[in-house]
Design a protein around this motif. Structure first.
Motif, PDB file in Angstrom:
ATOM      1  N   TYR A   1      41.086  43.705  34.469  1.00 15.27           N
ATOM      2  CA  TYR A   1      39.673  43.566  34.137  1.00 15.27           C
ATOM      3  C   TYR A   1      38.892  42.854  35.244  1.00 15.27           C
ATOM      4  CZ  TYR A   1      40.564  38.620  33.086  1.00 15.27           C
ATOM      5  OH  TYR A   1      40.900  37.291  33.180  1.00 15.27           O
ATOM      6  N   VAL A   2      39.580  42.110  36.123  1.00 17.74           N
ATOM      7  CA  VAL A   2      38.860  41.389  37.178  1.00 17.74           C
ATOM      8  C   VAL A   2      38.155  42.351  38.129  1.00 17.74           C
ATOM      9  CG1 VAL A   2      40.504  39.475  37.055  1.00 17.74           C
ATOM     10  CG2 VAL A   2      40.780  41.217  38.819  1.00 17.74           C
ATOM     11  N   TYR A   3      38.575  43.595  38.170  1.00 20.25           N
ATOM     12  CA  TYR A   3      37.957  44.595  39.050  1.00 20.25           C
ATOM     13  C   TYR A   3      36.853  45.399  38.368  1.00 20.25           C
ATOM     14  CZ  TYR A   3      41.976  43.884  42.176  1.00 20.25           C
ATOM     15  OH  TYR A   3      42.932  43.350  43.012  1.00 20.25           O
ATOM     16  N   SER A   4      36.726  45.280  37.064  1.00 18.88           N
ATOM     17  CA  SER A   4      35.808  46.168  36.357  1.00 18.88           C
ATOM     18  C   SER A   4      34.771  45.473  35.496  1.00 18.88           C
ATOM     19  CB  SER A   4      36.604  47.140  35.471  1.00 18.88           C
ATOM     20  OG  SER A   4      37.374  46.430  34.510  1.00 18.88           O
ATOM     21  N   GLU A   5      34.969  44.187  35.162  1.00 19.43           N
ATOM     22  CA  GLU A   5      34.084  43.528  34.210  1.00 19.43           C
ATOM     23  C   GLU A   5      33.406  42.310  34.833  1.00 19.43           C
ATOM     24  OE1 GLU A   5      35.520  42.964  30.244  1.00 19.43           O
ATOM     25  OE2 GLU A   5      37.074  44.485  30.493  1.00 19.43           O
ATOM     26  N   PRO A   6      32.125  42.466  35.200  1.00 19.58           N
ATOM     27  CA  PRO A   6      31.399  41.310  35.736  1.00 19.58           C
ATOM     28  C   PRO A   6      31.162  40.262  34.649  1.00 19.58           C
ATOM     29  CG  PRO A   6      29.913  43.165  35.402  1.00 19.58           C
ATOM     30  CD  PRO A   6      31.288  43.677  35.155  1.00 19.58           C
ATOM     31  N   VAL A   7      30.886  39.054  35.071  1.00 18.37           N
ATOM     32  CA  VAL A   7      30.567  37.993  34.120  1.00 18.37           C
ATOM     33  C   VAL A   7      29.166  38.241  33.553  1.00 18.37           C
ATOM     34  CG1 VAL A   7      32.086  36.344  35.256  1.00 18.37           C
ATOM     35  CG2 VAL A   7      29.653  36.440  35.908  1.00 18.37           C
ATOM     36  N   TRP A   8      28.833  37.509  32.508  1.00 19.84           N
ATOM     37  CA  TRP A   8      27.568  37.710  31.779  1.00 19.84           C
ATOM     38  C   TRP A   8      26.360  37.639  32.685  1.00 19.84           C
ATOM     39  CZ3 TRP A   8      24.345  33.263  31.168  1.00 19.84           C
ATOM     40  CH2 TRP A   8      23.169  33.499  30.430  1.00 19.84           C
ATOM     41  N   TRP A   9      26.272  36.584  33.541  1.00 19.33           N
ATOM     42  CA  TRP A   9      25.063  36.464  34.346  1.00 19.33           C
ATOM     43  C   TRP A   9      24.966  37.531  35.442  1.00 19.33           C
ATOM     44  CZ3 TRP A   9      26.894  35.719  39.129  1.00 19.33           C
ATOM     45  CH2 TRP A   9      27.883  34.782  39.390  1.00 19.33           C
ATOM     46  N   ALA A  10      26.055  38.273  35.659  1.00 19.95           N
ATOM     47  CA  ALA A  10      26.034  39.386  36.614  1.00 19.95           C
ATOM     48  C   ALA A  10      25.938  40.726  35.892  1.00 19.95           C
ATOM     49  CB  ALA A  10      27.272  39.352  37.494  1.00 19.95           C
ATOM     50  N   GLY A  11      25.537  40.701  34.620  1.00 20.97           N
ATOM     51  CA  GLY A  11      25.321  41.933  33.876  1.00 20.97           C
ATOM     52  C   GLY A  11      26.451  42.364  32.982  1.00 20.97           C
ATOM     53  N   GLY A  12      27.513  41.560  32.884  1.00 22.69           N
ATOM     54  CA  GLY A  12      28.647  41.905  32.035  1.00 22.69           C
ATOM     55  C   GLY A  12      28.489  41.373  30.621  1.00 22.69           C
ATOM     56  N   THR A  13      29.522  41.573  29.835  1.00 17.41           N
ATOM     57  CA  THR A  13      29.477  41.161  28.438  1.00 17.41           C
ATOM     58  C   THR A  13      30.399  39.990  28.137  1.00 17.41           C
ATOM     59  OG1 THR A  13      31.192  42.795  27.861  1.00 17.41           O
ATOM     60  CG2 THR A  13      28.879  43.474  27.657  1.00 17.41           C
ATOM     61  N   ARG A  14      31.236  39.599  29.133  1.00 16.60           N
ATOM     62  CA  ARG A  14      32.109  38.445  28.857  1.00 16.60           C
ATOM     63  C   ARG A  14      32.343  37.626  30.114  1.00 16.60           C
ATOM     64  NH1 ARG A  14      38.291  39.154  29.077  1.00 16.60           N
ATOM     65  NH2 ARG A  14      38.681  41.111  30.121  1.00 16.60           N
TER      66      ARG A  14
END
Length: 525
Positions: free
Chosen positions: A512-525
């Motif tokens: 997931y480190v390659y596919s899921e940005p953090v919340w403040w970067a537009g992700g959901t977690r």
């Protein structure tokens, strides 16, 4: 000439750094009858020096900055774990990669919470408002690093102990980054309010136990405002009122540092019993080399900071300065270096054994100010802030280079980082690019300024990710593996992946480190 290979004196200093603010071990017999679940009580002001030391050495710098420097190409990983990170072979996704830093963060969170409890109303040190405020700034700092790097993460149920000294929650819940950012800002606001008071409790003022500001509540207040500016800028991608937030950032900066004398830094590395973290890694492991990506930028911009590199001779016995052209020719190719030691050029900052760790530098605030002004269309004011930021950043690099030369070089590099040199560089190189794209040049110069021994690559990693989220590809990274394998976060630490079912489920296989940005970067977690 000194022996440059794993100097035992300095390696011993590295190992002892984590003990700088705590007692050395007593004779084993003295601990036979001690109940380790009920330790003797300790005043908060004697807890916080260890939190400050670990926050600087293991959280702001250490592995967090080291791995960030590879992902953002301030350095190239050329051996062992750093080589794996460079080539995206296991290390970016493994739970063991950042486990030491993960543990340090949560130990700091526990200790800071304990100090806050003791100095809050009802605690045995109630009335020590300044110590309480300092503890809240340190707690906010560690929590922010945790969620910036790992995303959704445990917090409210961590560091809560039973009367027997055991964790109250054995498997603390994971909380949303959006909620954790609310808590970070709440802590900083409470700290600012508390720092307006005094240490009137039973234990007295923190004084010299404060390893960062010597007990100055004014300095800690300025640091808290500066951190509020940093964290608000992180959230620009998801802001509901971007111009309002930018105005708030400028207001926070106005209430923060006015010179390098006030910056939030850990300056207790004496080169013997305590050493700069990057030096500790370079001296013990020699796992990083000059990044071709970074050297290329220095070369293309005719940046005098490119003169900081040297090349090993006699297989690690010393480093001789080399020209920027030679450094460019010999630098490690990003994504595909050979796995070798004592071969690629290095920056002299890698051996800056006494260079302080910056938790929040004055030049960072100036770059934030320049960015906010540029985003608001105030380019004249932005240019003034940028120019000052570059001058201050040159001086910071000069200190690190000089420390590296003192330790490792057989000769000093041909590099001029004076104010005059910085201003000449601005006139000959920066001005034209600023006129073409002011915001881009600000972010490029911030990127270049954060390379080195100050521990600021972690914040560059935050900048790269937030710019990606904003669609601003201002920083050109060279590693071809980034097309599918640019780390968008760090993997959770193995200690909790193994022990906490919620963390284990969130971690999965680490991809997931390659596919899921953090919340403040537009992700959901």
């Amino acid at each position: 000439m000194k022996n440059r290979i794993i100097n035992k004196k300095y390696f011993a200093g590295l190992l002892s750094l984590t003990l700088i603010a705590s007692s050395c071990s007593d004779d084993a017999l003295d601990r036979v009858n001690r109940n380790r679940n009920n330790p003797e009580d300790v005043y908060a002001k004697f807890i916080l020096p260890d939190v400050m030391t670990a926050t600087a050495f293991s959280v702001a710098a250490g592995d967090n900055s080291l791995y960030s420097s590879i992902y953002v190409e301030h350095e190239a990983g050329v051996h062992n774990q750093t080589f794996n990170a460079e080539t995206r072979t296991g290390e970016p996704t493994l739970a063991t990669t950042n486990n030491n830093a993960w543990n340090a963060i949560y130990q700091n969170i526990k200790s800071a919470k304990f100090a806050i409890q003791k100095t809050s109303e009802g605690g045995i040190e109630a009335g020590n408002a300044v110590t309480n405020g300092i503890a809240k700034v340190l707690l906010a700092y560690n929590l922010a690093v945790a969620t910036d790097l790992f995303g959704d993460t445990p917090y409210s149920e961590t560091g809560i102990m039973t009367p027997d000294g055991l964790p109250m929650y054995m498997q603390p819940k994971i909380e949303k980054q959006s909620d954790l950012y609310v808590e970070v800002n709440k802590l900083l606001d409470e700290a600012i309010a508390g720092l307006a008071g005094s240490d009137a409790g039973v234990s007295g003022a923190i004084g010299a136990q404060d390893l960062i500001y010597g007990g100055s509540k004014t300095a800690w207040t300025k640091a808290a405002y500066g951190l509020k500016a940093r964290y608000l800028m992180h959230t620009l991608r998801i802001s509901a009122n971007r111009n309002g937030d930018l105005a708030d950032i400028l207001e926070y900066i106005d209430n923060s540092f006015t010179s390098t004398e006030e910056e939030m830094k850990f300056a207790h590395y004496n080169g013997v019993s305590a050493v700069n973290p990057l030096f500790g890694y370079s001296n013990a492991r020699d796992g990083i080399g000059a990044s071709k990506s970074l050297v290329t930028k220095f070369s293309e911009f005719k940046d005098p900071r490119g003169g900081q590199f040297g090349l090993w001779n006699a297989r690690g016995s010393a480093v001789d300065p080399i020209s920027l052209a030679k450094a460019l020719e010999e630098a490690a190719p990003n994504g595909s270096p050979d796995q070798v030691q004592y071969t690629y050029p290095i920056s002299f900052t890698g051996y800056a054994y006494t260079a302080p760790t910056m938790l929040l530098s004055y030049h960072e605030l100036l770059f934030l100010k320049a960015e906010a002004l540029a985003r608001l269309g105030k380019t004249v004011e932005a240019k003034t802030a940028l120019d000052e930021a570059i001058v201050v950043a040159f001086a910071n690099l000069e200190r690190s280079v000089n420390a590296g030369v003192e330790y490792i070089a057989s000769a000093a590099p041909d590099i001029d980082l004076s104010e005059a040199s910085a201003k000449a560089y601005i006139k000959s190189s920066v001005d034209a690019r600023f006129k073409e794209n002011a915001l881009k040049e600000i972010m490029v110069q911030k990127y270049l300024a954060f390379a080195g021994a100050s521990g600021e690559s972690t914040e560059t990693f935050n900048d790269i990710r937030r710019m990606k989220a904003l669609g601003e590809d201002f920083i050109v990274l060279a590693n071809p593996l980034n097309a599918t394998q640019f780390p968008l976060r760090f993997p959770y630490g193995n200690s909790d992946v193994s022990a906490n079912q919620a963390v284990k489920a969130a971690y999965g296989n680490g991809q997931y480190v390659y596919s899921e940005p953090v919340w403040w970067a537009g992700g959901t977690r």
